[in-house]
Every structure is written in C-alpha cells, then in structure tokens.
Write a protein that holds these residues in place. Structure first.
Motif, short mmCIF file in Angstrom:
data_model
loop_
_atom_site.label_atom_id
_atom_site.label_comp_id
_atom_site.label_asym_id
_atom_site.label_seq_id
_atom_site.Cartn_x
_atom_site.Cartn_y
_atom_site.Cartn_z
N LEU A 51 0.79 -1.24 0.00
CA LEU A 51 0.00 0.00 0.00
C LEU A 51 0.82 1.29 0.00
O LEU A 51 0.58 2.17 -0.84
CB LEU A 51 -0.99 0.00 1.17
CG LEU A 51 -1.97 1.17 1.21
CD1 LEU A 51 -2.85 1.19 -0.03
CD2 LEU A 51 -2.84 1.09 2.46
N PRO A 52 1.83 1.46 0.87
CA PRO A 52 2.55 2.74 0.86
C PRO A 52 3.23 3.03 -0.49
O PRO A 52 3.11 4.14 -1.02
CB PRO A 52 3.58 2.59 1.98
CG PRO A 52 3.05 1.52 2.85
CD PRO A 52 2.29 0.59 1.95
N SER A 53 3.90 2.04 -1.05
CA SER A 53 4.59 2.28 -2.32
C SER A 53 3.59 2.45 -3.47
O SER A 53 3.84 3.23 -4.39
CB SER A 53 5.59 1.16 -2.62
OG SER A 53 4.96 -0.09 -2.70
N ASP A 54 2.46 1.74 -3.42
CA ASP A 54 1.45 1.92 -4.46
C ASP A 54 0.90 3.35 -4.45
O ASP A 54 0.73 3.97 -5.50
CB ASP A 54 0.30 0.93 -4.28
CG ASP A 54 0.68 -0.49 -4.66
OD1 ASP A 54 1.71 -0.68 -5.33
OD2 ASP A 54 -0.07 -1.42 -4.29
N LEU A 55 0.62 3.86 -3.24
CA LEU A 55 0.10 5.23 -3.14
C LEU A 55 1.15 6.24 -3.59
O LEU A 55 0.82 7.21 -4.30
CB LEU A 55 -0.34 5.52 -1.70
CG LEU A 55 -1.58 4.74 -1.22
CD1 LEU A 55 -1.79 4.95 0.27
CD2 LEU A 55 -2.81 5.13 -2.01
N ALA A 56 2.40 6.02 -3.22
CA ALA A 56 3.47 6.93 -3.62
C ALA A 56 3.68 6.89 -5.13
O ALA A 56 3.82 7.93 -5.79
CB ALA A 56 4.76 6.57 -2.88
N ARG A 57 3.69 5.69 -5.69
CA ARG A 57 3.88 5.55 -7.15
C ARG A 57 2.74 6.26 -7.90
O ARG A 57 2.97 6.93 -8.91
CB ARG A 57 3.94 4.06 -7.51
CG ARG A 57 4.49 3.78 -8.89
CD ARG A 57 4.68 2.30 -9.12
NE ARG A 57 5.70 1.74 -8.25
CZ ARG A 57 5.46 0.93 -7.22
NH1 ARG A 57 4.23 0.55 -6.93
NH2 ARG A 57 6.43 0.48 -6.47
N HIS A 58 1.54 6.13 -7.39
CA HIS A 58 0.39 6.81 -7.99
C HIS A 58 0.62 8.32 -8.00
O HIS A 58 0.40 8.98 -9.02
CB HIS A 58 -0.88 6.46 -7.22
CG HIS A 58 -2.09 7.19 -7.69
ND1 HIS A 58 -2.48 8.38 -7.11
CD2 HIS A 58 -2.96 6.94 -8.69
CE1 HIS A 58 -3.57 8.82 -7.72
NE2 HIS A 58 -3.88 7.98 -8.68
N GLU A 59 1.05 8.88 -6.87
CA GLU A 59 1.31 10.32 -6.79
C GLU A 59 2.38 10.74 -7.79
O GLU A 59 2.23 11.74 -8.51
CB GLU A 59 1.78 10.69 -5.37
CG GLU A 59 0.72 10.67 -4.33
CD GLU A 59 -0.24 11.85 -4.42
OE1 GLU A 59 0.21 12.98 -4.74
OE2 GLU A 59 -1.43 11.66 -4.15
N LEU A 60 3.47 9.99 -7.83
CA LEU A 60 4.59 10.34 -8.72
C LEU A 60 4.18 10.30 -10.18
O LEU A 60 4.52 11.18 -10.96
CB LEU A 60 5.77 9.40 -8.46
CG LEU A 60 6.47 9.60 -7.12
CD1 LEU A 60 7.31 8.38 -6.78
CD2 LEU A 60 7.33 10.85 -7.13
N MET A 61 3.44 9.27 -10.55
CA MET A 61 3.05 9.13 -11.95
C MET A 61 1.92 10.08 -12.33
O MET A 61 1.89 10.61 -13.45
CB MET A 61 2.65 7.69 -12.24
CG MET A 61 3.82 6.74 -12.19
SD MET A 61 3.27 5.06 -12.48
CE MET A 61 4.82 4.18 -12.32
N GLU B 263 4.67 16.96 2.93
CA GLU B 263 3.28 16.91 3.39
C GLU B 263 2.55 15.71 2.78
O GLU B 263 1.80 15.01 3.47
CB GLU B 263 2.55 18.20 3.03
CG GLU B 263 1.12 18.24 3.52
CD GLU B 263 0.39 19.52 3.11
OE1 GLU B 263 -0.76 19.69 3.56
OE2 GLU B 263 0.94 20.30 2.33
N THR B 264 2.77 15.45 1.50
CA THR B 264 2.13 14.30 0.85
C THR B 264 2.60 13.00 1.47
O THR B 264 1.80 12.09 1.73
CB THR B 264 2.41 14.32 -0.67
OG1 THR B 264 1.82 15.51 -1.22
CG2 THR B 264 1.84 13.10 -1.36
N ILE B 265 3.90 12.89 1.70
CA ILE B 265 4.45 11.67 2.33
C ILE B 265 3.81 11.48 3.70
O ILE B 265 3.35 10.38 4.04
CB ILE B 265 5.99 11.75 2.43
CG1 ILE B 265 6.59 11.64 1.02
CG2 ILE B 265 6.53 10.67 3.36
CD1 ILE B 265 8.09 11.89 0.96
N ALA B 266 3.74 12.55 4.50
CA ALA B 266 3.13 12.46 5.83
C ALA B 266 1.66 12.07 5.73
O ALA B 266 1.17 11.25 6.53
CB ALA B 266 3.30 13.78 6.57
N ASN B 267 0.94 12.63 4.76
CA ASN B 267 -0.48 12.30 4.61
C ASN B 267 -0.68 10.83 4.26
O ASN B 267 -1.59 10.18 4.79
CB ASN B 267 -1.12 13.17 3.52
CG ASN B 267 -1.27 14.61 3.94
OD1 ASN B 267 -1.16 14.95 5.12
ND2 ASN B 267 -1.51 15.48 2.98
#
Length: 197
Positions: free
Chosen positions: A161-171, A180-184
């Motif tokens: 989940l954490p990497s999927d959400l981060a990958r989504h944001e980056l892409m 702030e996004t990382i903390a959220n």
C-alpha cells in the motif's frame, strides 16, 4: 595505441557488477540531464566509458536499459532500509527514498517507457519476477517485534500500500512528492489501517 597502453586499458577495464553499476548510473545522469527522448545507447555508452556493443550484450534496447536502472533501486538496497525505531518514521523514510529514486529515473522516463511498452502492464516491466515486498516486510517484521503491529495485520495489501500510493502520486503528477504528501500517505491512510488498536 601501443601494446603497453592496450595492456593498461585491459587491466583497468571494469567488468561485471562494477561495469553494470557505472552504466546504470550513466542512464540516471542522462535521464536527469537530457530526458528519455534524448537518451541514446551511444550517449549512455560514452558517459559510462564503455562501448555500445557492451550495452547491447546486456539490454536489447533503450527501454530495457532504462528499466534496468529502475529495477536496480527496486527493492531498496538492504543497507538503505531505514531503522528509526518506529514504523511511522521507517515508512516515511522508504517513501522519501522512493521519491528520490523516482526523481532521478521514473519521472524522466515514465511517458517514454509507456509509449515504447505498448499494451504490456507496467508492473510486468518493473517487477518481472513478481513483487517481492522485501523492504516493507522488513519494516513490518520489526514493527511486530516492537508490538506496534499485530502479525495478522501484515497482509499482502499492507506490504504494497505505501509504495502503491506513492507511485500513484509520482506518476499522476509527474513531480516529486512533498513532505506533506508523504506524511499524509503515512499518517492518514497507512498507519490507521495497520497499527494495533
């Protein structure tokens, strides 16, 4: 070139992992400076101090070469897996590392790679042998040992989940995540799902 110069060149020639690391570093530098559309096998070979033939022995084309640079950082090298004593700071550390790795490679290559890959799923390129989830497994095992997380909470989805959400944001935004996004992601989504209640 004299025989002694040729012998010195052979003696100093990089091989194996050392050569591959130099090539993949050259890929990252080319992507950062020139972008995916201007990256060529010639430019990478020149920057790495090797020949184009050496590249083609390992990678069939530009897309495979760039994917090699991405896969080198997925999963995070063991020595870079954070150990801050609590799950929150560890997961934030992983997302910061992912943010940095993606700034160097993925953001400069993503759209070009998608165009070259055609209809193949991105996951099959990034994770050709399936997702290993080693980094999050290590973090969650430590969290279980500390009593922060119950063993039952360590599900396949909690590992990704954490990497999927981060990958989504980056892409989605084609830009690095803010602190702030990382903390959220960690505080508002991940920790409420995984921590013991």
């Amino acid at each position: 070139m004299s025989t002694s110069q040729e012998q010195d060149q052979l003696k100093n020639r990089r091989r194996g992992k050392e050569l591959e690391a130099a090539i993949l570093q050259a890929v990252r530098e080319e992507l950062t400076e020139r972008g995916y559309s201007n990256l060529t096998m010639d430019s990478v070979a020149e920057r790495a101090g090797t020949s184009k033939a050496v590249l083609y022995r390992r990678w069939a084309n530009r897309a495979e070469l760039v994917l090699g640079a991405i896969r080198e950082r997925v999963p995070l090298p063991l020595e870079e897996v954070p150990d801050n004593g609590n799950l929150r700071d560890d997961v934030c550390g992983v997302l910061r590392a992912m943010n940095q790795n993606n700034i160097q490679v993925m953001l400069n290559a993503f759209y070009g790679l998608v165009a070259e890959m055609g209809d193949m799923p991105l996951a099959s390129f990034i994770f050709p042998h399936g997702r290993q989830n080693r980094t999050m497994s290590i973090l969650l095992e430590r969290a279980v040992e500390r009593g922060e997380v119950s063993a039952e909470a360590v599900t396949p989805r909690m590992l990704t989940l954490p990497s999927d959400l981060a990958r989504h944001e980056l892409m989605l935004y084609n830009a690095p995540m803010s602190e702030e996004t990382i903390a959220n992601i960690v505080d508002e989504v991940y920790l409420p799902l995984v921590l013991k209640r």
